[in-house]
Design an enzyme around this catalytic site. Structure first.
Site, PDB file in Angstrom:
ATOM      1  N   ASP A  55       0.807  -1.219   0.000  1.00  0.00           N
ATOM      2  CA  ASP A  55       0.000   0.000   0.000  1.00  0.00           C
ATOM      3  C   ASP A  55       0.841   1.270   0.000  1.00  0.00           C
ATOM      4  O   ASP A  55       0.404   2.307  -0.488  1.00  0.00           O
ATOM      5  CB  ASP A  55      -0.935   0.008   1.213  1.00  0.00           C
ATOM      6  CG  ASP A  55      -2.100  -0.959   1.047  1.00  0.00           C
ATOM      7  OD1 ASP A  55      -2.696  -0.970  -0.040  1.00  0.00           O
ATOM      8  OD2 ASP A  55      -2.397  -1.696   1.987  1.00  0.00           O
ATOM      9  N   GLU A  63       6.036  -1.586   6.746  1.00  0.00           N
ATOM     10  CA  GLU A  63       6.436  -1.844   5.363  1.00  0.00           C
ATOM     11  C   GLU A  63       7.839  -1.318   5.058  1.00  0.00           C
ATOM     12  O   GLU A  63       8.237  -1.260   3.894  1.00  0.00           O
ATOM     13  CB  GLU A  63       5.409  -1.235   4.410  1.00  0.00           C
ATOM     14  CG  GLU A  63       4.014  -1.828   4.595  1.00  0.00           C
ATOM     15  CD  GLU A  63       3.166  -1.759   3.330  1.00  0.00           C
ATOM     16  OE1 GLU A  63       3.736  -1.642   2.240  1.00  0.00           O
ATOM     17  OE2 GLU A  63       1.944  -1.839   3.440  1.00  0.00           O
ATOM     18  N   HIS A  84       3.398 -12.179   6.115  1.00  0.00           N
ATOM     19  CA  HIS A  84       2.563 -12.510   4.963  1.00  0.00           C
ATOM     20  C   HIS A  84       3.432 -12.736   3.728  1.00  0.00           C
ATOM     21  O   HIS A  84       3.278 -13.738   3.017  1.00  0.00           O
ATOM     22  CB  HIS A  84       1.580 -11.353   4.748  1.00  0.00           C
ATOM     23  CG  HIS A  84       0.543 -11.577   3.709  1.00  0.00           C
ATOM     24  ND1 HIS A  84      -0.553 -10.749   3.598  1.00  0.00           N
ATOM     25  CD2 HIS A  84       0.410 -12.477   2.706  1.00  0.00           C
ATOM     26  CE1 HIS A  84      -1.311 -11.142   2.588  1.00  0.00           C
ATOM     27  NE2 HIS A  84      -0.743 -12.197   2.027  1.00  0.00           N
ATOM     28  N   THR A 118      -4.549 -11.565   9.764  1.00  0.00           N
ATOM     29  CA  THR A 118      -3.484 -11.291   8.806  1.00  0.00           C
ATOM     30  C   THR A 118      -3.508 -12.334   7.710  1.00  0.00           C
ATOM     31  O   THR A 118      -3.799 -13.516   7.962  1.00  0.00           O
ATOM     32  CB  THR A 118      -2.108 -11.289   9.493  1.00  0.00           C
ATOM     33  OG1 THR A 118      -1.086 -11.426   8.503  1.00  0.00           O
ATOM     34  CG2 THR A 118      -1.966 -12.440  10.473  1.00  0.00           C
TER      35      THR A 118
END
Length: 797
Positions: A484, A631, A638, A705
């Protein structure tokens, strides 16, 4: 001295696994953070901690939040569905949950199981055992309390059940509680219960807002519906005034801060036990409240509800059972990973200890991935969710980013390059699991009018991406892709995502199969041509020399290139290059070697390296995350799942298993230290702070998640190699060379495949032979066996 060093980091002092019972047991209430469980029947839900804190909600935590939970506030983990046990003679009182009363049990433990949480405690000769669960027969949280007098004298007790009611619409409560609180009520019900009514004007769905009841199967000695009367001024759940002043006051509420408190007076002779069942539930109207309370009080109701809960989970988890050389992995695969993945499937990324449940709704990309881990267990549930997602697609193929099916709010409409593509993976998995293509012809409405078949929806997604290509030929980034934070590289609308090209390639290979199954052979040729075009771009423009580039920014510069000092290498581009089958073999191996050399740590693989501080512009860096967090250089769990899959596809089982095992939650906790890791050791977290952070190893955003779904796919379908395909069950393990073998029982198309894998040759990958019920098969795909209940399979590597 660092205070953390003075704490006990020995995890054995805090918890233990009880695998036969499918439980995790806690020895202390003062964990680093609340360790949660989700109790749910699909409609009524409760998030409950190991110490009794938590929140109950009906369908949606945004608009039907029944109880209050104080996120980020102190004291931690308040409030909850609490029970207080008071000695009527001395006045001293305690809680079986340990929290929140100041007097603590002399003995205490709790446990999370499949859909229930249990507390066992003793104080002053009284033993209390409480099981909280949501059964399938009523929309209620059942508090099953058993009290036993283990002393030599009779005990007179006052027992209280307490829940603080919230104003249902959590955000409106924060903003307008000064007015809304005048529109709620708690009234005494003639059936010895309290009924809470939320009737605030301009609710989203007033006709669907339930009444809330608090009742029990034991006669009441008192009650309170006004929090101020029960708790008192300048007090908290730690020291309720009503308990200290002799008992409940009989208050009701017509405006104010609502609660439900029930008092029971109990006399126990030595050796005597008494059970009290409390029901915190919802019903549509007064008549339904009376019916639900009457039903709940029927003899055997609680026992039957708990038995049904146990049977439901036994049936669900019965789709897979494995026996492995690694007990930690075996436990995770058989119990906690599918359990967590199911909760993700229910709640998307909505509400947890970390997420307040106020804004996310159902994320399109999130939920499409969650479906993958539910398909092997319940294809009907998975198909219903797939159709729900496709109903958020526009005729041109793009989709709403996230939406609110329960609340009815307007969706978030930002357009991302990846969202609409994920559902093809879910559809292919459904086809492979069932072998039945009929669902591809089912009609689903488009969000902006009209309808199309499931296949037509999937085709529209491909067509949308094909219409949104940049000047270099890669898909445009649009708002962002899976990362994102990358919205900053495409503000002018020119940025291209090399990773989305790889995702597209993965999807196109699935779409070739789906097109053929749906009766559209003309599409298979087109999809094959698109795949080859993107594959050529990935291996030419996308290759940086030692790894694959991540994106092309608005100004034409590459993101994820050795020419920059920061964010040189991005994990996703390296893994999906192989997952998509696009990477030339030498490039795929080199890219994953770069992952091992530059991104791997003792606690998992970082998302990027080096972390960003000034790139691409000191005045406008790519991210605001601190180094080593989120991030920006964190271990994004993940994304680690895709590294496991990539290494399996490359045949490097030892490395794939290293990546898998180092993120097993209890293994990571033991490595980082319990007081650094902090989150639950039985479910995956979204990310761990990376080595560039001073809190390396801190786990964040557990439970909800995408790690859960993809980790399940990675370990079952790629490491253990039991993967449904269109013409059967593919067997292609990629395991550590020192494993001697393993076994799996896998339910597939109505038959249980009892699979035994032996590895006498000490290899990581490569099936030498497969026999099914003694018959030697060609290749490594087990066919379906209609009419058979089981088949015994022997695999030699």
């Amino acid at each position: 001295m660092n205070a953390e060093l003075t704490r006990n980091n020995d995890s054995k002092a805090y918890y233990t696994f009880r695998d036969e019972e499918k439980e995790v047991e806690f020895k202390r209430h003062d964990m680093p953070t609340p360790w949660m469980n989700y109790l749910s029947n699909g409609t009524f839900h409760t998030m409950l901690s190991h110490a009794g804190g938590g929140v109950a909600f009906y369908k949606s935590p945004q608009i039907w939040r029944i109880t209050r939970y104080r996120f980020f506030h102190l004291p931690m983990d308040r409030s909850g569905p609490y029970i207080y046990v008071q000695d009527a003679k001395t006045g001293s009182y305690w809680c079986p949950t340990s929290e929140p009363a100041l007097d603590k049990p002399e003995e205490w433990k709790s446990a999370h199981g499949m859909g229930y949480t249990r507390f066992e405690a003793k104080r002053g000769g009284i033993a209390a055992r409480t099981v909280y669960f949501v059964g399938p027969h009523e929309n209620s949280l059942i508090w099953n309390l058993n009290l036993t007098n283990e002393g030599t004298e009779a005990k007179e007790l006052k027992v209280y059940a307490y829940a603080e009611f919230g104003m249902m619409e959590f955000m409106r409560e924060l903003q307008w509680q000064c007015y809304n609180k005048h529109q709620v009520s708690v009234q005494y019900h003639e059936g010895e219960a309290l009924v809470y009514r939320y009737g605030v004007e301009n609710q989203p769905k007033p006709e669907e807002t339930p009444l809330v009841y608090l009742a029990a199967d034991t006669p009441l000695a008192g009650y309170d519906g006004d929090r101020e009367e029960f708790i008192g001024s300048y007090r908290s759940e730690t020291n309720p005034a009503a308990i200290e002043n002799g008992g409940c006051t009989g208050s009701t509420l017509l405006g104010g801060d609502p609660c439900g408190a029930l008092q029971f007076n109990v006399t126990l002779q030595p050796g005597e036990s008494r059970t009290i069942n409390v029901f915190l539930g919802t019903a549509t109207d007064e008549t339904e409240v009376s019916r639900a309370i009457f039903h709940s009080r029927e003899a055997g109701f609680v026992e039957a509800s708990f038995q049904a809960l146990k049977e439901n989970w036994s049936g669900y988890l019965g789709a897979w059972e494995s026996r492995l050389p690694d007990q930690d992995a075996e436990r995770m695969i058989n119990i906690w990973n599918p359990y967590q993945a199911h909760r993700n499937f229910l709640f998307s990324r909505n509400i947890s200890f970390y997420a307040t449940g106020t804004f996310r709704g159902v994320g399109y990309r999130d939920t499409a991935q969650d479906i993958l881990s539910v398909v092997p267990f319940d294809t009907e549930l998975a198909l219903d969710k797939l159709k729900l997602l496709l109903g958020q697609q526009y005729r041109d193929g793009h989709v709403n980013h996230y939406f609110f099916p329960n609340e009815g709010w307007e969706p978030v409409t930002s357009i991302h390059s990846d969202d609409h593509l994920w559902t093809a993976l879910s559809a292919w998995d459904l086809l492979a699991e069932t072998g039945d293509a009929a669902f591809l012809q089912a009609k689903v409405p488009y969000y902006d009018g009209g309808e199309g078949t499931v296949y037509e929806h999937l085709r529209a997604a491909i067509d949308f991406t094909a219409s949104q290509l940049g000047s270099r030929g890669f898909p445009l980034m649009l708002r962002s892709d899976w990362n994102d934070q990358l919205f900053r590289v495409c503000r002018e609308g020119k940025g291209e995502s090399i990773w989305t090209s790889m995702q597209l390639g993965t999807v196109l290979l699935r779409m070739i199969d789906l097109a053929a199954a749906a009766g559209h052979p003309e599409d298979t040729v087109r999809y094959g041509a698109m795949y080859e075009l993107q594959r050529e771009l990935v291996n030419s423009i996308g290759w940086d020399g030692r790894w694959f580039r991540r994106a092309i920014m608005d100004d034409g510069r590459f993101l994820g290139s050795d020419e920059h000092d920061e964010a040189k290498i991005w994990l996703n581009a390296q893994t999906w290059a192989t997952i998509s089958g696009m990477a030339d073999v030498d490039k795929g191996l080199q890219a994953m070697d770069s992952v091992r050399e530059m991104l791997d740590t003792e606690l998992g693989i970082k998302k990027i390296h080096p972390s960003i501080t000034t790139f691409p512009d000191p005045a406008d860096p790519l991210t605001n995350y601190n180094k080593g967090t989120g991030e920006n250089g964190a271990v994004f769990c993940h994304a680690n799942t895709w590294a496991i899959i990539a290494e399996c596809l490359l045949g490097r089982g030892d490395l794939a298993y290293k990546y898998y095992r180092q993120l097993l939650p209890n293994v990571a906790m033991d490595k980082a230290g319990l007081w650094r890791y902090k989150a639950e050791p039985y479910v995956y977290a979204s990310n761990l702070f990376g080595p560039e952070s001073d809190k390396f190893g801190l786990a964040n955003v557990s439970w909800l998640t995408g790690t859960a779904a993809w980790m399940y796919v990675a370990v079952t379908q790629y490491i253990l190699g039991v993967k449904p395909v269109l013409n059967g069950l593919s067997i292609d393990p990629c395991i550590p060379a020192d494993w001697e073998g393993f076994t799996v029982k896998r339910r597939f198309r109505g038959c249980v495949y009892d699979i035994s894998v032996t590895n006498a040759n000490k290899v990581c990958k490569g099936v030498k032979s497969i026999t099914a019920d003694g018959v030697l098969l060609e290749g490594n795909i087990l066919p379906a066996y209609p009419g058979r209940s089981s088949v015994k399979v022997e695999v030699v590597l």
